[in-house]
Design a protein around this motif. Structure first.
Motif, short mmCIF file in Angstrom:
data_model
loop_
_atom_site.label_atom_id
_atom_site.label_comp_id
_atom_site.label_asym_id
_atom_site.label_seq_id
_atom_site.Cartn_x
_atom_site.Cartn_y
_atom_site.Cartn_z
N MET A 1 -47.86 -28.18 7.49
CA MET A 1 -47.46 -26.69 7.27
C MET A 1 -47.30 -26.27 8.67
O MET A 1 -48.03 -26.58 9.66
CB MET A 1 -48.60 -25.91 6.47
N SER A 2 -46.30 -25.42 8.92
CA SER A 2 -45.98 -24.79 9.98
C SER A 2 -46.06 -23.49 10.07
O SER A 2 -46.09 -22.81 9.11
CB SER A 2 -44.63 -25.49 10.90
N ILE A 3 -46.00 -22.77 11.29
CA ILE A 3 -46.07 -21.25 11.36
C ILE A 3 -44.82 -21.08 12.37
O ILE A 3 -44.55 -21.83 13.18
CB ILE A 3 -47.42 -20.48 11.78
N THR A 4 -44.19 -19.73 11.97
CA THR A 4 -42.78 -19.47 12.79
C THR A 4 -43.37 -18.30 13.65
O THR A 4 -44.01 -17.25 12.92
CB THR A 4 -41.67 -19.40 11.98
N ILE A 5 -42.89 -18.39 14.73
CA ILE A 5 -43.15 -17.29 15.65
C ILE A 5 -41.76 -16.79 16.48
O ILE A 5 -41.03 -17.47 16.52
CB ILE A 5 -44.24 -17.41 16.55
N SER A 6 -41.81 -15.89 17.08
CA SER A 6 -40.61 -15.38 17.88
C SER A 6 -40.73 -15.74 19.39
O SER A 6 -42.26 -15.98 19.79
CB SER A 6 -40.53 -13.79 17.94
N LYS A 7 -40.01 -15.81 20.22
CA LYS A 7 -40.10 -16.12 21.66
C LYS A 7 -40.97 -15.05 22.23
O LYS A 7 -41.67 -15.42 23.23
CB LYS A 7 -38.78 -16.10 22.40
N THR A 8 -40.93 -13.71 21.96
CA THR A 8 -41.65 -12.61 22.30
C THR A 8 -43.14 -12.97 22.03
O THR A 8 -44.14 -12.72 22.95
CB THR A 8 -41.24 -11.45 21.73
N ASP A 9 -43.61 -13.33 20.87
CA ASP A 9 -45.02 -13.71 20.66
C ASP A 9 -45.41 -14.88 21.20
O ASP A 9 -46.68 -14.87 21.77
CB ASP A 9 -44.92 -14.25 18.95
N LEU A 10 -44.56 -16.04 21.55
CA LEU A 10 -45.09 -17.26 22.49
C LEU A 10 -45.29 -16.51 23.82
O LEU A 10 -46.22 -16.80 24.39
CB LEU A 10 -43.92 -17.93 22.49
N ALA A 11 -44.57 -15.60 24.40
CA ALA A 11 -44.72 -15.08 25.69
C ALA A 11 -46.08 -14.29 25.91
O ALA A 11 -46.42 -14.37 26.72
CB ALA A 11 -43.47 -14.11 26.12
N ARG A 12 -46.14 -13.43 24.86
CA ARG A 12 -47.20 -12.71 24.68
C ARG A 12 -48.73 -13.24 24.49
O ARG A 12 -49.64 -12.98 25.07
CB ARG A 12 -47.39 -11.55 23.70
N ASN A 13 -48.69 -14.33 23.78
CA ASN A 13 -49.87 -15.25 23.36
C ASN A 13 -49.79 -16.58 23.52
O ASN A 13 -50.39 -17.50 22.64
CB ASN A 13 -49.95 -15.00 21.76
N THR A 14 -49.41 -16.92 24.74
CA THR A 14 -49.29 -18.29 24.91
C THR A 14 -50.41 -19.06 25.03
O THR A 14 -50.36 -20.25 24.22
CB THR A 14 -48.55 -18.46 26.33
N ARG A 15 -51.36 -18.66 25.57
CA ARG A 15 -52.82 -19.40 25.33
C ARG A 15 -53.29 -19.79 23.81
O ARG A 15 -53.66 -20.83 23.65
CB ARG A 15 -53.78 -18.71 26.33
N ARG A 23 -54.74 -27.83 18.07
CA ARG A 23 -55.77 -28.06 16.71
C ARG A 23 -54.94 -28.55 15.81
O ARG A 23 -55.26 -28.59 14.42
CB ARG A 23 -56.54 -26.68 16.56
N GLY A 24 -53.61 -28.99 15.93
CA GLY A 24 -52.95 -29.74 14.75
C GLY A 24 -51.73 -28.65 14.19
O GLY A 24 -51.28 -29.25 13.13
N GLN A 25 -51.62 -27.42 14.35
CA GLN A 25 -50.83 -26.71 14.11
C GLN A 25 -49.47 -26.86 14.42
O GLN A 25 -49.47 -26.73 15.87
CB GLN A 25 -51.24 -25.00 14.01
N THR A 26 -48.39 -27.13 13.79
CA THR A 26 -46.90 -26.87 14.26
C THR A 26 -46.66 -25.69 14.17
O THR A 26 -46.54 -24.85 13.36
CB THR A 26 -46.27 -28.00 13.45
N ILE A 27 -45.90 -25.41 15.46
CA ILE A 27 -45.35 -24.11 15.82
C ILE A 27 -43.87 -23.90 16.05
O ILE A 27 -43.46 -24.70 16.91
CB ILE A 27 -46.26 -23.29 17.09
N VAL A 28 -43.40 -23.20 15.12
CA VAL A 28 -41.75 -23.27 15.25
C VAL A 28 -41.57 -21.75 15.83
O VAL A 28 -41.90 -20.70 15.47
CB VAL A 28 -41.19 -23.19 13.81
N VAL A 29 -40.77 -21.84 16.92
CA VAL A 29 -40.38 -20.71 17.89
C VAL A 29 -38.95 -20.51 17.70
O VAL A 29 -38.09 -21.24 17.67
CB VAL A 29 -40.70 -20.93 19.38
N GLN A 30 -38.69 -19.00 16.95
CA GLN A 30 -37.28 -18.87 16.54
C GLN A 30 -36.88 -17.61 17.60
O GLN A 30 -37.72 -16.83 18.30
CB GLN A 30 -37.42 -18.10 15.41
N SER A 31 -35.54 -17.46 17.80
CA SER A 31 -34.94 -16.33 18.71
C SER A 31 -33.83 -15.93 17.57
O SER A 31 -32.91 -16.69 17.22
CB SER A 31 -34.31 -16.73 19.83
N TYR A 32 -33.92 -14.70 17.42
CA TYR A 32 -32.74 -14.01 16.44
C TYR A 32 -32.51 -14.84 15.07
O TYR A 32 -31.47 -15.22 14.78
CB TYR A 32 -31.27 -13.92 17.17
N GLY A 33 -33.78 -15.26 14.62
CA GLY A 33 -33.89 -16.05 13.30
C GLY A 33 -33.36 -17.40 13.30
O GLY A 33 -33.25 -18.17 12.10
#
Length: 132
Positions: A1-15, A23-33
């Motif tokens: 299972m993966s979670i989807t975040i925005s580039k802004t979320d990645l920039a704000r919460n990188t750590r 910890r095994g979570q797959t993160i998909v980073v999106q920009s403009y959907g």
């Protein structure tokens, strides 16, 4: 299972996001959907590369991944048990089992031969003496 975040979320919460990926979570980073990049744990990435090499029957797909390729190939070819493959990867049997389940790798539970059983016992003893 993966979670989807925005580039802004990645920039704000990188750590925090990197910690989730480790910890095994797959993160998909999106920009403009639109999907831009996928973040995943480094060992999961290496295991996926080894699985591709195995599927292509080409251990040279990534020579820098040779130790992981060797362990995954041996496990999938039923030459070593899950415990022995984990030992070769410097992981616990349970950690490798969790990673394989997450990545969709078929699991063989228990040793198939007496030799594998002996290898499992030896690997367990080495693991116990290393943690003592």
């Amino acid at each position: 299972m993966s979670i989807t975040i925005s580039k802004t979320d990645l920039a704000r919460n990188t750590r925090d996001i990197v910690d989730q990926a480790r910890r095994g979570q797959t993160i998909v980073v999106q920009s403009y959907g639109e999907d831009q990049v996928v973040l995943l744990d480094a060992m999961d990435y290496r295991l996926l590369r080894a699985l591709v090499a195995y599927a292509l029957r080409d251990s040279a797909v990534e020579a820098g991944n040779a130790p992981v390729n060797d362990a995954v190939f041996a496990y999938l070819d039923e030459r070593v048990s899950l415990a022995k493959a984990a030992e070769l990867l410097d992981l616990s049997r349970f950690e490798l089992m969790e990673r394989f389940e997450r990545l969709g790798v078929p699991l063989r539970q228990g040793p198939a031969t007496l030799d594998e059983a002996h290898e499992d016992v030896a690997a367990a003893r080495r693991g116990n003496s290393a943690s003592a």
